[in-house]
Write a protein that holds these residues in place. Sequence first.
Motif, PDB file in Angstrom:
ATOM      1  N   UNK A 115      95.429 105.858  69.057  1.00 46.22           N
ATOM      2  CA  UNK A 115      95.403 107.241  69.855  1.00 46.22           C
ATOM      3  C   UNK A 115      96.623 108.237  69.531  1.00 46.22           C
ATOM      4  N   UNK A 116      97.626 107.622  69.211  1.00 35.69           N
ATOM      5  CA  UNK A 116      98.938 108.505  68.726  1.00 35.69           C
ATOM      6  C   UNK A 116      98.668 109.102  67.538  1.00 35.69           C
ATOM      7  N   UNK A 120      94.659 115.585  68.877  1.00 35.85           N
ATOM      8  CA  UNK A 120      94.605 116.176  70.336  1.00 35.85           C
ATOM      9  C   UNK A 120      93.798 117.456  70.435  1.00 35.85           C
ATOM     10  N   UNK A 121      93.536 118.141  69.388  1.00 36.61           N
ATOM     11  CA  UNK A 121      92.971 119.552  69.457  1.00 36.61           C
ATOM     12  C   UNK A 121      91.674 119.576  69.399  1.00 36.61           C
ATOM     13  N   UNK A 122      91.095 120.271  70.563  1.00 42.61           N
ATOM     14  CA  UNK A 122      89.819 120.421  70.809  1.00 42.61           C
ATOM     15  C   UNK A 122      89.391 121.919  70.302  1.00 42.61           C
ATOM     16  N   UNK A 123      88.494 122.132  69.235  1.00 43.64           N
ATOM     17  CA  UNK A 123      88.236 123.157  68.626  1.00 43.64           C
ATOM     18  C   UNK A 123      86.730 123.306  68.695  1.00 43.64           C
ATOM     19  N   UNK A 124      86.129 124.472  69.237  1.00 43.20           N
ATOM     20  CA  UNK A 124      84.709 124.479  69.610  1.00 43.20           C
ATOM     21  C   UNK A 124      84.200 125.847  68.865  1.00 43.20           C
ATOM     22  N   UNK A 125      82.966 125.937  68.134  1.00 43.96           N
ATOM     23  CA  UNK A 125      82.449 127.248  67.921  1.00 43.96           C
ATOM     24  C   UNK A 125      82.211 128.082  68.870  1.00 43.96           C
ATOM     25  N   UNK A 220      85.143 118.004  68.038  1.00 43.07           N
ATOM     26  CA  UNK A 220      85.680 118.391  69.466  1.00 43.07           C
ATOM     27  C   UNK A 220      85.372 117.182  70.298  1.00 43.07           C
ATOM     28  N   UNK A 221      84.376 116.794  70.534  1.00 44.38           N
ATOM     29  CA  UNK A 221      84.073 115.806  71.592  1.00 44.38           C
ATOM     30  C   UNK A 221      84.943 114.536  71.352  1.00 44.38           C
ATOM     31  N   UNK A 222      85.086 114.060  70.013  1.00 45.18           N
ATOM     32  CA  UNK A 222      86.220 112.924  69.671  1.00 45.18           C
ATOM     33  C   UNK A 222      87.583 113.196  70.312  1.00 45.18           C
ATOM     34  N   UNK A 223      88.135 114.470  69.791  1.00 42.95           N
ATOM     35  CA  UNK A 223      89.326 114.855  70.413  1.00 42.95           C
ATOM     36  C   UNK A 223      89.336 114.906  71.725  1.00 42.95           C
ATOM     37  N   UNK A 224      88.526 115.557  72.511  1.00 42.69           N
ATOM     38  CA  UNK A 224      88.248 115.704  73.957  1.00 42.69           C
ATOM     39  C   UNK A 224      88.469 114.287  74.687  1.00 42.69           C
ATOM     40  N   UNK A 225      87.450 113.243  74.009  1.00 44.17           N
ATOM     41  CA  UNK A 225      87.456 111.846  74.764  1.00 44.17           C
ATOM     42  C   UNK A 225      88.827 111.310  74.183  1.00 44.17           C
ATOM     43  N   UNK A 226      89.428 111.764  73.005  1.00 45.18           N
ATOM     44  CA  UNK A 226      90.715 110.981  72.732  1.00 45.18           C
ATOM     45  C   UNK A 226      91.726 111.424  73.833  1.00 45.18           C
ATOM     46  N   UNK A 227      91.789 112.789  74.349  1.00 45.75           N
ATOM     47  CA  UNK A 227      92.586 113.001  75.400  1.00 45.75           C
ATOM     48  C   UNK A 227      92.242 112.441  76.837  1.00 45.75           C
ATOM     49  N   UNK A 228      91.213 111.948  76.855  1.00 45.96           N
ATOM     50  CA  UNK A 228      91.090 111.345  78.376  1.00 45.96           C
ATOM     51  C   UNK A 228      91.658 110.046  78.171  1.00 45.96           C
ATOM     52  N   UNK A 229      91.424 109.270  77.063  1.00 46.85           N
ATOM     53  CA  UNK A 229      92.005 107.927  76.943  1.00 46.85           C
ATOM     54  C   UNK A 229      93.463 107.960  77.146  1.00 46.85           C
ATOM     55  N   UNK A 230      94.123 109.141  76.291  1.00 57.01           N
ATOM     56  CA  UNK A 230      95.550 109.317  76.282  1.00 57.01           C
ATOM     57  C   UNK A 230      96.124 109.327  77.781  1.00 57.01           C
ATOM     58  N   UNK A 231      95.381 110.055  78.629  1.00 58.43           N
ATOM     59  CA  UNK A 231      95.891 110.442  79.928  1.00 58.43           C
ATOM     60  C   UNK A 231      95.852 109.267  80.788  1.00 58.43           C
ATOM     61  N   UNK A 232      95.063 108.206  80.383  1.00 58.27           N
ATOM     62  CA  UNK A 232      94.925 107.139  81.189  1.00 58.27           C
ATOM     63  C   UNK A 232      95.736 105.858  80.586  1.00 58.27           C
TER      64      UNK A 232
END
Length: 267
Positions: A115-116, A120-125, A220-232
């Motif tokens: 994860x490190x 962590x960047x979530x970029x959406x159209x 973007x969904x991969x990055x978003x879920x990556x951030x959820x995991x990092x927060x936990x």
Amino acid sequence: MIPLDDSPAALALRTAYDQQIRTRSGAANGGTIEHLGALIRKTGSEGDGFLQYLGGVDGPELDQLIADQVAYFTKLGAKVEWKYYTHDLPTDLPERLTSAGFTPDEEECLLIGDIAELSAEVVLPAGIRLREITSRDDLERMQAMEEEVWGFSHDWLPDALSRDIANVDEPGVVVVAETEDDDPKLVCGSWIRFHAGTDFASLWGGSTLPEWRGKGIYRALVAYRRNLAAERGYKYLQVDASPDSRGILARLGLRPVSVTVPYIWKP
């Protein structure tokens, strides 16, 4: 197929996965779980089974172990899946399974990322937002989207995801991408499971409507879920990827460390 990563870093990730995830029993969910030395055998409440091989046996002992599973599920009159990884030993394990009547199904690629090292960047159209969902109505909207993508029933999905969301041992979070308008259209759905007591979270789903592909939504969904995991506090992300997604996941920094093949036996 993308080549497997055999670097020391990738092998360390694979070893951690074998030690932490493959040895994990999980919840019985109304069925049974048995530890049989070299195998974990799970039998569902409706009879179908799953076999997680832990290794350490060979020759006649392995053949007997396989035969015992065939006998067990013959008695139940139920099918069973033996999940094979291409790094499993002995190397002739596939031949031993097919000789016992198991049939290989569609393969997937096991990818693992630190994860490190992942973005962590979530970029959406423009016109798209991400949202975590829990309600039955939203889960049924996700079902309808999946059925539009794949062309066959996903009527199991709302119940399965509801169980994930409520699961204490492997809690799940469902994340969707939808249009930002008065009548939002769900265009991509995904979820993540957090494997309590391990360093791993796993990614699932990611189906996207054809007209919305190639716009960075899956990334973007991969990055978003990556951030959820990092927060936990999780260290690794793991995916069993189809041919459609393994390439993009590798480009995002997850390492392809093995190939998995479900070997199916039916009575």
